[in-house]
Scaffold this active site. Structure first.
Site, PDB file in Angstrom:
ATOM      1  N   CYS A   1       0.821  -1.216   0.016  1.00 36.02           N
ATOM      2  CA  CYS A   1      -0.181  -0.044   0.007  1.00 36.02           C
ATOM      3  C   CYS A   1       0.889   1.320  -0.168  1.00 36.02           C
ATOM      4  O   CYS A   1       2.006   1.249   0.540  1.00 36.02           O
ATOM      5  CB  CYS A   1      -0.894   0.135   1.341  1.00 36.02           C
ATOM      6  SG  CYS A   1      -1.961  -1.395   1.299  1.00 36.02           S
TER       7      CYS A   1
ATOM      8  N   LYS B   1      13.702 -14.572 -10.717  1.00 39.03           N
ATOM      9  CA  LYS B   1      13.177 -13.595 -11.823  1.00 39.03           C
ATOM     10  C   LYS B   1      12.443 -14.063 -12.929  1.00 39.03           C
ATOM     11  O   LYS B   1      11.192 -13.455 -13.173  1.00 39.03           O
ATOM     12  CB  LYS B   1      14.390 -12.889 -12.546  1.00 39.03           C
ATOM     13  CG  LYS B   1      15.420 -12.127 -11.907  1.00 39.03           C
ATOM     14  CD  LYS B   1      14.914 -11.011 -11.400  1.00 39.03           C
ATOM     15  CE  LYS B   1      14.275 -10.496  -9.998  1.00 39.03           C
ATOM     16  NZ  LYS B   1      15.116 -10.524  -8.966  1.00 39.03           N
TER      17      LYS B   1
ATOM     18  N   TRP C   1      -3.304  -2.622  -1.379  1.00 40.28           N
ATOM     19  CA  TRP C   1      -2.954  -4.053  -1.823  1.00 40.28           C
ATOM     20  C   TRP C   1      -3.528  -4.943  -0.686  1.00 40.28           C
ATOM     21  O   TRP C   1      -3.250  -4.820   0.335  1.00 40.28           O
ATOM     22  CB  TRP C   1      -1.333  -4.089  -1.761  1.00 40.28           C
ATOM     23  CG  TRP C   1      -0.664  -5.486  -2.183  1.00 40.28           C
ATOM     24  CD1 TRP C   1      -0.321  -5.757  -3.460  1.00 40.28           C
ATOM     25  CD2 TRP C   1      -0.621  -6.631  -1.341  1.00 40.28           C
ATOM     26  NE1 TRP C   1       0.136  -6.991  -3.457  1.00 40.28           N
ATOM     27  CE2 TRP C   1       0.213  -7.682  -2.208  1.00 40.28           C
ATOM     28  CE3 TRP C   1      -0.472  -6.985  -0.053  1.00 40.28           C
ATOM     29  CZ2 TRP C   1       0.602  -8.738  -1.792  1.00 40.28           C
ATOM     30  CZ3 TRP C   1      -0.354  -8.146   0.292  1.00 40.28           C
ATOM     31  CH2 TRP C   1       0.377  -9.229  -0.539  1.00 40.28           C
TER      32      TRP C   1
ATOM     33  N   GLU D   1      18.543 -17.012  -8.030  1.00 38.65           N
ATOM     34  CA  GLU D   1      17.989 -15.674  -8.421  1.00 38.65           C
ATOM     35  C   GLU D   1      17.357 -15.488  -9.983  1.00 38.65           C
ATOM     36  O   GLU D   1      16.513 -15.220 -10.036  1.00 38.65           O
ATOM     37  CB  GLU D   1      19.332 -14.801  -8.506  1.00 38.65           C
ATOM     38  CG  GLU D   1      18.934 -13.377  -8.878  1.00 38.65           C
ATOM     39  CD  GLU D   1      17.983 -12.474  -8.008  1.00 38.65           C
ATOM     40  OE1 GLU D   1      17.226 -13.078  -7.165  1.00 38.65           O
ATOM     41  OE2 GLU D   1      17.297 -11.551  -8.692  1.00 38.65           O
TER      42      GLU D   1
ATOM     43  N   LYS E   1       6.541  -4.317  -4.458  1.00 41.89           N
ATOM     44  CA  LYS E   1       8.098  -4.154  -4.121  1.00 41.89           C
ATOM     45  C   LYS E   1       8.423  -4.193  -2.966  1.00 41.89           C
ATOM     46  O   LYS E   1       9.496  -4.539  -2.691  1.00 41.89           O
ATOM     47  CB  LYS E   1       8.077  -2.522  -4.896  1.00 41.89           C
ATOM     48  CG  LYS E   1       9.449  -2.157  -4.970  1.00 41.89           C
ATOM     49  CD  LYS E   1      10.247  -2.726  -5.880  1.00 41.89           C
ATOM     50  CE  LYS E   1      11.777  -2.690  -5.930  1.00 41.89           C
ATOM     51  NZ  LYS E   1      12.571  -3.693  -6.708  1.00 41.89           N
TER      52      LYS E   1
ATOM     53  N   HIS F   1      19.649 -36.389  -7.326  1.00 47.14           N
ATOM     54  CA  HIS F   1      19.113 -36.707  -5.895  1.00 47.14           C
ATOM     55  C   HIS F   1      17.587 -36.486  -6.114  1.00 47.14           C
ATOM     56  O   HIS F   1      17.024 -36.436  -5.020  1.00 47.14           O
ATOM     57  CB  HIS F   1      19.752 -35.941  -4.763  1.00 47.14           C
ATOM     58  CG  HIS F   1      21.268 -36.270  -4.640  1.00 47.14           C
ATOM     59  ND1 HIS F   1      21.673 -37.424  -4.250  1.00 47.14           N
ATOM     60  CD2 HIS F   1      22.411 -35.521  -5.114  1.00 47.14           C
ATOM     61  CE1 HIS F   1      23.014 -37.382  -4.255  1.00 47.14           C
ATOM     62  NE2 HIS F   1      23.409 -36.317  -4.625  1.00 47.14           N
TER      63      HIS F   1
ATOM     64  N   ASN G   1      -1.598   2.101   5.984  1.00 53.71           N
ATOM     65  CA  ASN G   1      -1.004   1.038   5.392  1.00 53.71           C
ATOM     66  C   ASN G   1      -0.427   0.175   6.763  1.00 53.71           C
ATOM     67  O   ASN G   1      -0.338   0.678   7.752  1.00 53.71           O
ATOM     68  CB  ASN G   1       0.315   1.637   5.154  1.00 53.71           C
ATOM     69  CG  ASN G   1       0.346   2.181   3.652  1.00 53.71           C
ATOM     70  OD1 ASN G   1      -0.656   2.262   3.048  1.00 53.71           O
ATOM     71  ND2 ASN G   1       1.475   2.773   3.325  1.00 53.71           N
ATOM     72  N   GLY G   2      -0.687  -1.164   6.519  1.00 47.64           N
ATOM     73  CA  GLY G   2      -0.372  -1.885   7.742  1.00 47.64           C
ATOM     74  C   GLY G   2      -1.555  -2.686   7.970  1.00 47.64           C
ATOM     75  O   GLY G   2      -2.355  -3.206   7.028  1.00 47.64           O
TER      76      GLY G   2
ATOM     77  N   ARG H   1       5.071   0.109  -6.221  1.00 49.39           N
ATOM     78  CA  ARG H   1       5.203  -0.913  -4.957  1.00 49.39           C
ATOM     79  C   ARG H   1       4.219  -1.986  -5.103  1.00 49.39           C
ATOM     80  O   ARG H   1       4.150  -2.843  -4.159  1.00 49.39           O
ATOM     81  CB  ARG H   1       4.515   0.087  -3.740  1.00 49.39           C
ATOM     82  CG  ARG H   1       5.460   1.333  -3.551  1.00 49.39           C
ATOM     83  CD  ARG H   1       5.039   2.340  -2.564  1.00 49.39           C
ATOM     84  NE  ARG H   1       4.773   1.564  -1.077  1.00 49.39           N
ATOM     85  CZ  ARG H   1       5.493   1.663  -0.308  1.00 49.39           C
ATOM     86  NH1 ARG H   1       6.884   2.158  -0.332  1.00 49.39           N
ATOM     87  NH2 ARG H   1       5.384   1.109   1.021  1.00 49.39           N
TER      88      ARG H   1
ATOM     89  N   GLU I   1       8.990 -14.621 -11.032  1.00 49.52           N
ATOM     90  CA  GLU I   1       8.128 -13.330 -10.835  1.00 49.52           C
ATOM     91  C   GLU I   1       7.493 -12.554 -12.044  1.00 49.52           C
ATOM     92  O   GLU I   1       6.699 -12.082 -11.838  1.00 49.52           O
ATOM     93  CB  GLU I   1       9.178 -12.322 -10.208  1.00 49.52           C
ATOM     94  CG  GLU I   1       9.502 -12.562  -8.887  1.00 49.52           C
ATOM     95  CD  GLU I   1      10.485 -11.480  -8.174  1.00 49.52           C
ATOM     96  OE1 GLU I   1      11.652 -11.321  -8.807  1.00 49.52           O
ATOM     97  OE2 GLU I   1      10.093 -10.650  -7.431  1.00 49.52           O
TER      98      GLU I   1
HETATM   99  C1  AGP Z   1      12.745  -9.605  -6.066  1.00 49.48           C
HETATM  100  O1  AGP Z   1      12.624  -9.586  -7.239  1.00 49.48           O
HETATM  101  C2  AGP Z   1      11.571  -9.658  -5.296  1.00 49.48           C
HETATM  102  N1  AGP Z   1      10.692  -8.665  -5.537  1.00 49.48           N
HETATM  103  C3  AGP Z   1      11.778  -9.704  -3.805  1.00 49.48           C
HETATM  104  O2  AGP Z   1      12.350 -11.122  -3.509  1.00 49.48           O
HETATM  105  C4  AGP Z   1      12.770  -8.839  -2.740  1.00 49.48           C
HETATM  106  O3  AGP Z   1      14.016  -9.047  -3.180  1.00 49.48           O
HETATM  107  C5  AGP Z   1      12.357  -9.170  -1.251  1.00 49.48           C
HETATM  108  O4  AGP Z   1      10.987  -9.094  -1.330  1.00 49.48           O
HETATM  109  C6  AGP Z   1      13.298  -8.524  -0.362  1.00 49.48           C
HETATM  110  O5  AGP Z   1      13.022  -7.132  -0.516  1.00 49.48           O
HETATM  111  P1  AGP Z   1      13.946  -6.078   0.032  1.00 49.48           P
HETATM  112  O6  AGP Z   1      15.220  -6.389  -0.632  1.00 49.48           O
HETATM  113  O7  AGP Z   1      13.589  -4.654  -0.388  1.00 49.48           O
HETATM  114  O8  AGP Z   1      14.177  -6.282   1.714  1.00 49.48           O
END
Ligand code: AGP
Length: 614
Positions: free
Chosen positions: A2, A491, A80, A487, A609, A510, A106-107, A27, A494
Site C-alpha cells: 500500500c 526472476k 494491496w 536468482e 515492491k 538426488h 498502510n499496515g 510498490r 516473478e
Molecule cells: C525481488 O525481485 C523480489 N521482488 C523480492 O524477492 C525482494 O527481493 C524481497 O521482497 C526483499 O526485498 P528487500 O530487498 O526490499 O528487503
C-alpha cells in the site's frame, strides 16, 4: 504494498495526489482512492469531503476524478488487499459516519474485530470489509474538535502496524499522520507540505524530507508542522535532503523500468564502488560500518538476514566471506529466523540486507537480534529507510531508486557491497597486500564486464522467443553460481509466471532429474574453474534424457557450446567474480520471456515492491 500520499498547500490537491499515487504504483496495488476537502461553497446537504475510490489501476481513478475538482488539501492511497477482496468499497480512504473524517492506512490492525464490535455498538456503520475502516470510526469516537488528539487517542486502542494519514472537514488544511512499523515521510515544501509512504511520491515537489520514527505523530498545515512522540513530547525534527534526481524515477528511453534498471547496472555497480576502493592498502574503505578496526578484527562469524533477491545476494556474500575472508558465514531467511528463537553469539556480525530497507520480515528479525544484544549492520539501497536507520551502521549500495518490482540493479550492487566487505575483512586476516590489489583490480573491472555481458541482449531475446512457451525450467549452478541460479529462477517466476526451480547442479541426481524431459529445459551456469568439468558432466546427464539445455558460460567455451542447445557467452573474468557476469543474461532472459508472453513486467501480478506486512 500500500502507498500513502497527503497534500496541503495552495495547489489543486487532486492532481498532486493522483500524480503521487502514480509514482507509488511500482510498490504493487490493486485499487486506489483519494479524499479531498472540497474548496468553494458547500451546498446544503453536500458532504465537504469528496471521496473517490476505484479498484484497478490509477488510470481508472484518474478517469473518475473531475479535472476541475477544487480543494487544496487531501489524502490518497494505493491498496494491496489483505483484509477483504478488491472492491471500490474496500479501497481507501475510509470515512466515519458523518463523512467528515477520512483516513488512509498502510499496515494491519490486528485487533480490528473487537474494535469493530465495540464501535458498532456505539452506532458506527461499516461500509467495507477492511481492518482499516475501524480507524476512521475510532477517530470519530474520540473527536472533540482536535484531529491530532483524536487520532492519538484512537492509536491507544490499536494493536498492529500502521502508517496513517487523516483529515477532518472541520479543520481545513490540516493533515495528521502517524507511524508504527509502516514508513511515513514528510515533505517540506515552500508554502506546502506533503506526506508519503515513500520519497518517490515527493520528489517532484521537494527534496526536503523528515522521516518519521515509530510512535511519532505529525500534524501539518501548509506552512507548519509539529511532530510528537508516544509520550506526547515534541520531537525536534531533522530535515534530510533526498539526493535522488527526478529522472531516476522516470523510464526515459526504455519501455519499462525493469529494462532500464537492467541496463543501468554498469553505472550502479560503479556507484557502489565509488570512494570505497583503497588502492594504497589493497583494501576497501567502508566508513559507514561504525566499527573500530579492533571490533572488525574480533568478528568470528557472519550471519546474513534477508528475503528474496537480497537473500540470494547474501548467499553469494557468505560464500565469499568464507572462502576469501575465512570467516564462517551463513545467510538466513529473515521470515524463518525471526520466529526461531535464535542463538545470538558474541563476536558474530549480523547483516540485514534489503533493497527497500522496509521489508517487515527482515526488519523484525533485525530487531529480535538487536534485542538479544547482537550488533546488526544494514546493507540497504534506500537512504533513510527503517532498516538503514535502525541498524548499528552499514553500507548503502547506492543503486538509485529501483522501481520495477523485480529487483535487478540492487542485486548486483548488493553483490558489490559484499565483495567490498569481504576484501576489508580478508585484509585483516590472511589476505596479503598483493592479493588485495588483485582482488581490487577484478572488482574495478566488474562494471565493464557487466556492460559486455549485457551486449548479449539480442541473442537472449531470440532464445527467449523460442523458450517462453515452456511451462517448467530448471536453473542449475554450483558454488558461487548456485545462488545466481536461484536468482535466475526467481526472476523468471516473478515476471513471466513460468514455473522455474533453482538447484545446485550436483543435486539434480538426488531427485529433480526425474523432471527432465523434452518439455523441461535446464538453464546451466557453467563456472570457469575446477567445477566446470563437473558441470559439463551434469549437462550430459540432462542431454542423455532428452532435456533441452541453455548454457551460460565463458566466451570461447566450444565444448559447452557443442553440448548445449543454446549457448550464451559471457566475458572471461576470474571465477570469483563470475556472479557479476552471469546474472545479467538471466535477468534479460526473464525479461524477454515476460515480454513475449505479454506480461506486465514492472508490476507483476500479486507482487509488491516492498513487503511491509508478514
Ligand atoms: C525481488 O525481485 C523480489 N521482488 C523480492 O524477492 C525482494 O527481493 C524481497 O521482497 C526483499 O526485498 P528487500 O530487498 O526490499 O528487503
Amino acid at each position: 504494498m500500500c502507498g500513502i500520499v497527503g497534500y496541503t498547500g495552495p495547489r489543486q490537491a487532486s492532481r498532486i495526489l493522483v500524480e503521487g499515487l502514480k509514482r507509488l504504483e511500482y510498490r504493487g496495488y490493486d485499487s486506489a482512492g483519494i479524499a479531498v476537502l472540497k474548496g468553494g461553497p458547500i451546498a446544503a446537504g453536500e458532504r465537504p469531503l469528496v471521496v473517490i475510490k476505484r479498484k484497478g489501476k490509477i488510470a481508472e481513478l484518474r478517469k473518475a476524478v473531475p479535472k476541475d475538482l477544487a480543494g487544496s488539501s487531501g489524502i490518497g492511497h494505493t491498496r494491496w488487499a489483505t483484509h477483504g477482496s478488491v472492491t471500490d468499497a474496500n479501497a481507501h480512504p475510509h470515512t466515519d459516519v458523518s463523512g467528515k473524517i477520512a483516513i488512509v492506512h498502510n499496515g494491519i490492525i490486528e485487533n480490528y474485530v473487537p474494535l469493530k464490535e465495540m464501535l458498532e455498538k456505539e452506532g458506527a456503520v461499516f461500509l467495507s470489509e477492511t481492518d482499516s475502516e475501524v480507524i476512521a470510526h475510532l477517530v470519530a469516537y474520540h473527536y472533540d474538535g482536535d484531529l491530532e488528539s483524536a487520532l492519538k487517542a484512537a492509536l491507544g486502542h490499536m494493536r498492529g502496524t500502521y502508517g496513517i494519514a487523516a483529515m477532518h472537514a472541520d479543520e481545513p488544511g490540516r493533515i495528521v499522520g502517524a507511524r508504527n512499523g509502516s514508513p511515513l515521510v514528510l515533505g517540506v515544501g515552500d508554502g506546502e507540505m506533503l506526506l508519503a509512504s515513500d520519497v518517490t511520491a515527493l520528489l517532484a515537489h521537494t527534496t526536503n524530507v523528515v522521516y518519521l520514527n515509530d510512535g511519532e505523530v505529525v500534524s501539518m498545515t501548509p506552512t507548519d508542522f509539529r511532530i510528537s512522540d508516544r509520550d506526547d513530547q515534541a520531537v525536534d525534527p531533522r530535515i534530510d535532503q533526498i539526493t535522488w534526481k527526478l529522472g531516476a524515477i522516470e523510464k526515459g528511453r526504455f519501455s519499462c523500468f525493469m529494462e532500464k534498471e537492467i541496463f543501468e547496472q554498469p553505472e550502479s555497480i560503479e556507484r557502489a564502488l565509488t570512494g570505497r576502493l583503497d588502492m594504497e592498502y589493497g583494501s576497501a574503505k567502508l566508513g559507514g560500518l561504525n566499527l573500530a578496526k579492533k571490533d572488525l578484527h574480533a568478528i568470528e562469524r557472519v550471519r546474513v538476514i534477508a528475503a528474496g533477491t537480497s537473500w540470494h545476494a547474501g548467499l553469494v556474500g557468505c560464500q565469499l566471506l568464507e572462502s576469501v575472508a575465512r570467516l564462517p558465514a551463513q545467510a538466513e531467511l529473515a521470515s524463518e529466523l525471526r520466529y526461531r528463537n535464535p542463538v545470538v553469539e558474541a563476536h558474530s556480525l549480523y547483516l540485514a540486507v534489503s533493497q527497500s530497507g522496509e521489508t517487515a520480515d527482515t526488519l523484525y528479525a533485525m530487531r529480535e537480534i538487536q534485542r538479544r544484544g547482537g550488533a546488526v549492520l544494514g546493507i540497504c539501497n534506500v537512504v533513510g529507510s527503517t532498516i538503514a536507520r535502525e541498524s548499528d551502521g552499514g553500507i548503502y549500495v547506492h543503486s538509485g531508486p529501483e522501481i520495477a518490482v523485480a529487483s535487478t540493479k540492487a542485486f548486483t550492487s548488493q553483490l558489490a557491497a559484499f565483495y567490498l566487505l569481504t576484501l576489508s575483512l580478508a585484509r585483516m586476516h590472511d589476505m596479503s597486500h598483493h592479493e588485495g590489489e588483485r582482488f581490487l583490480e577484478e572488482l574495478k573491472a566488474a562494471p565493464e564486464a557487466v556492460r559486455r555481458s549485457l551486449q548479449q541482449r539480442d541473442h537472449i531475446q531470440a532464445i527467449a522467443k523460442r523458450y517462453a512457451r515452456f511451462h517448467d525450467f530448471l536453473f542449475l549452478g554450483r558454488g558461487l553460481l548456485y545462488p545466481i541460479a536461484l536468482e535466475g529462477a526467481l526472476k523468471l517466476k516473478e515476471i513471466s509466471y513460468i514455473h522455474a526451480e533453482g538447484y545446485a547442479s550436483g543435486e539434480i541426481k538426488h531427485g529433480p532429474i526425474a523432471l527432465i524431459s523434452p518439455e523441461t529445459p535446464s538453464l546451466f551456469l557453467v563456472p570457469n574453474d575446477h567445477l566446470r568439468e563437473k558441470t559439463i558432466t551434469n549437462m550430459k546427464e540432462i542431454k542423455a534424457r532428452g532435456g533441452p539445455i541453455i548454457a551460460v558460460a565463458q566466451e570461447g567455451d566450444d565444448l559447452v557450446a557443442s553440448i548445449a542447445d543454446e549457448y550464451i557467452p559471457v566475458p572471461a573474468v576470474d571465477s570469483l567474480f563470475q556472479p557479476f557476469v552471469m546474472v545479467p543474461p538471466l535477468q534479460l532472459f526473464a525479461y524477454f520471456c515476460a515480454l513475449e508472453l505479454g506480461r506486465d513486467v514492472d508490476q507483476p501480478r500479486n507482487l509488491a515492491k516492498s513487503v511491509t506486512v508478514e
